[in-house]
Design a protein around this motif. Structure first.
Motif, short mmCIF file in Angstrom:
data_model
loop_
_atom_site.label_atom_id
_atom_site.label_comp_id
_atom_site.label_asym_id
_atom_site.label_seq_id
_atom_site.Cartn_x
_atom_site.Cartn_y
_atom_site.Cartn_z
N ARG A 50 0.83 -1.21 0.00
CA ARG A 50 0.00 0.00 0.00
C ARG A 50 0.86 1.25 0.00
O ARG A 50 0.53 2.23 -0.67
N CYS A 51 1.94 1.22 0.76
CA CYS A 51 2.86 2.37 0.75
C CYS A 51 3.47 2.55 -0.64
O CYS A 51 3.59 3.67 -1.13
N PHE A 58 1.36 9.03 -5.85
CA PHE A 58 1.81 10.39 -5.54
C PHE A 58 2.71 10.92 -6.66
O PHE A 58 2.54 12.05 -7.11
N SER A 59 3.63 10.09 -7.11
CA SER A 59 4.52 10.49 -8.21
C SER A 59 3.73 10.80 -9.48
O SER A 59 3.98 11.80 -10.15
N VAL A 156 9.30 13.85 -4.74
CA VAL A 156 9.03 12.41 -4.93
C VAL A 156 10.16 11.58 -4.33
O VAL A 156 9.91 10.60 -3.63
N GLN A 157 11.39 11.98 -4.57
CA GLN A 157 12.54 11.26 -4.02
C GLN A 157 12.53 11.28 -2.50
O GLN A 157 12.75 10.26 -1.85
N GLY A 158 12.23 12.45 -1.92
CA GLY A 158 12.14 12.57 -0.47
C GLY A 158 11.03 11.69 0.10
O GLY A 158 11.21 11.06 1.15
N THR A 159 9.92 11.62 -0.60
CA THR A 159 8.81 10.77 -0.14
C THR A 159 9.21 9.30 -0.20
O THR A 159 8.92 8.54 0.70
#
Length: 161
Positions: A50-51, A58-59, A156-159
């Motif tokens: 799910r993550c 999100f991306s 996106v990378q940080g997420t």
């Protein structure tokens, strides 16, 4: 297990008598522990999936938003270029009329009159001004695109991290 320990302490049974019960309780404990472990691993995999789905979505959402921003900004920058073209054309027309009618320059100081009579220099100045404006518009558009894409990539990378 607590009952077995109490029987042994109270000397109601010996270790040999309690051994089958202890073995059964140990097997039951191991079975319960294994089932708990399986359940936790299953929950962890679901949570991970799910993550992962959320990060991917999100991306995708951020990419769509940046794409929409780029579309809107390209239209705005296109309109800005069009307005600059109209402005430059009007400058050319006005300068041509002014240079064609020397009477309008009659009150001008001699230095200005001399400069204004060099038609090629004046037209080149207007063309150079138009080129400078166009380069500025292009640079601002490039800056917006670069910053928006870098911001999205960093977010996106940080997420993901």
């Amino acid at each position: 297990m607590q009952e077995v320990i109490e029987k042994f302490k109270a000397k109601q049974a010996t270790v040999e008598q309690l051994e089958p019960t202890i073995v059964d309780l140990t097997e039951t404990f191991n079975d319960v522990l294994y089932e708990l472990w399986k359940g936790l691993m299953n929950t962890e995999m679901q949570l991970y999936e799910r993550c992962e789905e959320s990060r991917v979505q999100f991306s995708v959402n951020m990419t769509e938003m940046i794409t929409k921003l780029m579309e809107v900004s390209r239209n705005a920058f296109g309109a800005w270029r069009e307005i600059e073209g109209i402005w430059s054309m009007r400058q050319f027309e006005t300068l041509s009329k002014l240079l064609g009618n020397k009477v309008m320059l009659g009150d001008a100081p001699p230095e200005l009159f001399e400069i204004m009579m060099d038609r090629d220099a004046m037209m080149n100045l207007v063309a150079q001004s138009s080129d400078n404006h166009s380069r500025f518009i292009d640079a601002r558009e490039d800056l917006l695109v670069t910053r928006a894409n870098d911001w999205r990539d960093d977010l996106v990378q940080g997420t993901n991290e």
